[in-house]
Write an enzyme that holds these catalytic residues in place. Sequence first.
Site, mmCIF file in Angstrom:
data_model
loop_
_atom_site.group_PDB
_atom_site.id
_atom_site.type_symbol
_atom_site.label_atom_id
_atom_site.label_comp_id
_atom_site.label_asym_id
_atom_site.label_seq_id
_atom_site.Cartn_x
_atom_site.Cartn_y
_atom_site.Cartn_z
ATOM 1 N N ARG A 1 -81.722 -5.855 -5.760
ATOM 2 C CA ARG A 1 -82.354 -4.747 -6.369
ATOM 3 C C ARG A 1 -81.445 -3.378 -6.597
ATOM 4 N NH1 ARG A 1 -87.751 -4.755 -3.791
ATOM 5 N NH2 ARG A 1 -86.504 -4.996 -2.177
ATOM 6 N N HIS B 1 -89.824 -11.655 -8.095
ATOM 7 C CA HIS B 1 -89.163 -12.859 -7.401
ATOM 8 C C HIS B 1 -89.232 -13.865 -8.639
ATOM 9 C CE1 HIS B 1 -91.556 -11.085 -3.848
ATOM 10 N NE2 HIS B 1 -90.249 -10.949 -3.409
ATOM 11 N N SER C 1 -92.797 -6.390 -2.566
ATOM 12 C CA SER C 1 -94.239 -6.762 -2.287
ATOM 13 C C SER C 1 -94.990 -5.586 -1.406
ATOM 14 C CB SER C 1 -93.993 -7.914 -1.450
ATOM 15 O OG SER C 1 -93.678 -8.875 -2.212
#
Lengths: 161, 161, 161, 161, 161, 161
Positions: free
Chosen positions: E90, E17, E128
């Site tokens: 990604r 991030h 995450s």
Amino acid sequence: MPTAIYPGTFDPVTNGHLDIIQRATSIFDTVVVAVAEDSGKDTLFSLEERLEILREVTSSLKGVYVESFSGLLIKYVKKKGADAIVRGLRAVSDFEYEMQMAMMNKKMAEDIETVFFFTSTEYSFLSSSVVKQVASLGGCVKGLVPSYVEKKLKEKYNFLK
Amino acid sequence: MPTAIYPGTFDPVTNGHLDIIQRATSIFDTVVVAVAEDSGKDTLFSLEERLEILREVTSSLKGVYVESFSGLLIKYVKKKGADAIVRGLRAVSDFEYEMQMAMMNKKMAEDIETVFFFTSTEYSFLSSSVVKQVASLGGCVKGLVPSYVEKKLKEKYNFLK
Amino acid sequence: MPTAIYPGTFDPVTNGHLDIIQRATSIFDTVVVAVAEDSGKDTLFSLEERLEILREVTSSLKGVYVESFSGLLIKYVKKKGADAIVRGLRAVSDFEYEMQMAMMNKKMAEDIETVFFFTSTEYSFLSSSVVKQVASLGGCVKGLVPSYVEKKLKEKYNFLK
Amino acid sequence: MPTAIYPGTFDPVTNGHLDIIQRATSIFDTVVVAVAEDSGKDTLFSLEERLEILREVTSSLKGVYVESFSGLLIKYVKKKGADAIVRGLRAVSDFEYEMQMAMMNKKMAEDIETVFFFTSTEYSFLSSSVVKQVASLGGCVKGLVPSYVEKKLKEKYNFLK
Amino acid sequence: MPTAIYPGTFDPVTNGHLDIIQRATSIFDTVVVAVAEDSGKDTLFSLEERLEILREVTSSLKGVYVESFSGLLIKYVKKKGADAIVRGLRAVSDFEYEMQMAMMNKKMAEDIETVFFFTSTEYSFLSSSVVKQVASLGGCVKGLVPSYVEKKLKEKYNFLK
Amino acid sequence: MPTAIYPGTFDPVTNGHLDIIQRATSIFDTVVVAVAEDSGKDTLFSLEERLEILREVTSSLKGVYVESFSGLLIKYVKKKGADAIVRGLRAVSDFEYEMQMAMMNKKMAEDIETVFFFTSTEYSFLSSSVVKQVASLGGCVKGLVPSYVEKKLKEKYNFLK
């Protein structure tokens, strides 16, 4: 004399999993099928049942052992002194998840490799989830799982009714 | 004492290829880097140059041998008595091509497995083609190929000018 | 009484193509296998050879006709008064190309649908290109193409030597 | 006079679903929209509501019928004597799930084909989930669902507040 | 003086991030990191914790602000008078989800663009979720998250034990 | 006052390219459309023609300039003092190629970002290649390219006949 760990939930083991185990034994002297105690999702079969089923269906395979593990996979792999993690690849969606896991494990243990085998095309559409879904609705799963698993699925879903 | 064949064109070898070779040596006692004589496309480096470069950059790696082959890969693999074919996976587009090749080879030789390693993320965007493209335009390829290859690329493109 | 056009180069027809033709005949009364005269690439077999081979291997299939076409596919489809274009899907890489073509054809002829069938998993790795590559190197293609095509490939590659 | 089953949860039906239904009617004389009673997930609209909405928005389409089904899809398809299952494809992620389902259904009923249509590009980003998410937060879904569904979503979310 | 909104759950923020935030600041004068109050899933860190952590780890970045938002993202973006939404890419699986969201947002607000940056390859496997999974099992996440987040994860998981 | 370079071959420019140029102008004060002199493939339109067409169809767009470049893109971007490279994304197959290029450019110039916009769904199937293919066979490309390009394609293909 390389040793490999083949980790998974195996809820239940399918012919696709067996295909990967057999391919792995052609490269590795010892293949430990490592059943995750806590996969973060509810399982149809208990840990004990999954271990028992795997031991039954791999009993004729030389060099294959079945164990359970808990916690971080990479710690378990190191504790066992294994050289590699084995994983099967069926489809593009597998690919990205597996790459993420392999990268993460490489970061945590530089000396452990993840090696991949493609699942036979005849099992490329197969997953434990789809097997359970079909079996739970009374569909036939012959040819998709070992006959021992077919029997266990029938018992389980009759019992659940 | 398993032996693996790592086939390719290697025109020229990149750090991504070397990454796969090193991973393979952690599983296999012997890794034969097999350079395709005729890859069906024009190469920048001749077969002799590609062999010489590969031998130079793998000279410190134990159990790694460099050879050329022609004709059907699977026939060469069987003739060498190898147990497996090694391939690297970088991206989804690799995935489908490699699956096609692995299935075809499995059909032609049931007892030879293809095993896959993921390329390190730092080399995931790397290919011989992109290296040649950048080098031919005078761009810097340091860190993408061994320094010996960097030198050879400079010689080649100065010679071609 | 819907009619479908199954267009392609068929250089040569594989068991994967035959699989799609058979699936199409279960939905469509008439399936016209339409061989592209000019596919924009060199072919191993001439247009006449490709037509002859296709007629031979589909001779027992009811409602299947073999024809050649040139120019824009969608114009040919409309001239034939067909209701649909049939295409096979093997893999993700097919998917995007086929979507592009289907969108383009829909734009040019609002009333013609493109319908897709998945190729059987056993043929999911199969293409005319890989068949030619293997056959040209002396590999066995039994089970991948009809035996008539196997024979034709042998003749072709012996002749070319 | 082929008949096709178009199965789904339709919670609620979107313009993307209607696009597929209309495409299917150009090939099949009869298209049965089959609403899954138990989709294994909580639905916003009850089975009765989903059936009523679908009947309303397909009322002008000739040869389209709306029904519910429970249990294994393939058993329902056979009981209805249908020739094919119809599915829409929007994206690569659809592709692999749909392939898995099509392979499984083919295994369970050799004579039933699954045929695919691509969703129009203007609806390629559309799903019942994203429609519900936007509507629940007070966003406008005009153009994404029939106006009748737009009204029903407003009623539902006002009622839930 | 364009302004961009970078929305997310940030449970917790990772180095991936931060990589996107830094890339965004090279194009946009102002980058508002917008933390979703209600992401539709349970979070490990409360909204207040996620805001506090983000403010801490972005404190040295010029033109970066941290805020929370609730309801429809596009309404929030318009209320702030921002020119663009920023998102990171990604992998292929990200791609399709992000395309769906970007199309939906474009439909709801024609004048707001979504701009994408690729995450650095070294963070391409990072999410995450995987960070929380590893940390919860006692694995090391150094290099994957800022050291401040590493500390917060340890506190959280010790507290939860 | 950020400046972006939008590089390509533009043989010829399509409505999909124009869509990306317009999106870019909402973020960047200056957008330089940079036409590759030597794209490594034969082009239908000469460099001069491609420049002239682009200038014509972007003449009403404020802040848009058309130039040619040769050699390494990243060197050209730096020489121009631009802040970013702009690229459009249509599909998964674009994604991987674009990621490779973006990574390579980042490696060669740490301070230049590549920013991506999704092409509108209505142009998601569009490419210069498919436009040329259809036009060369006499198909209609109205709505896919600006009308000026439609005219130029007709001239070109009549001339070539």
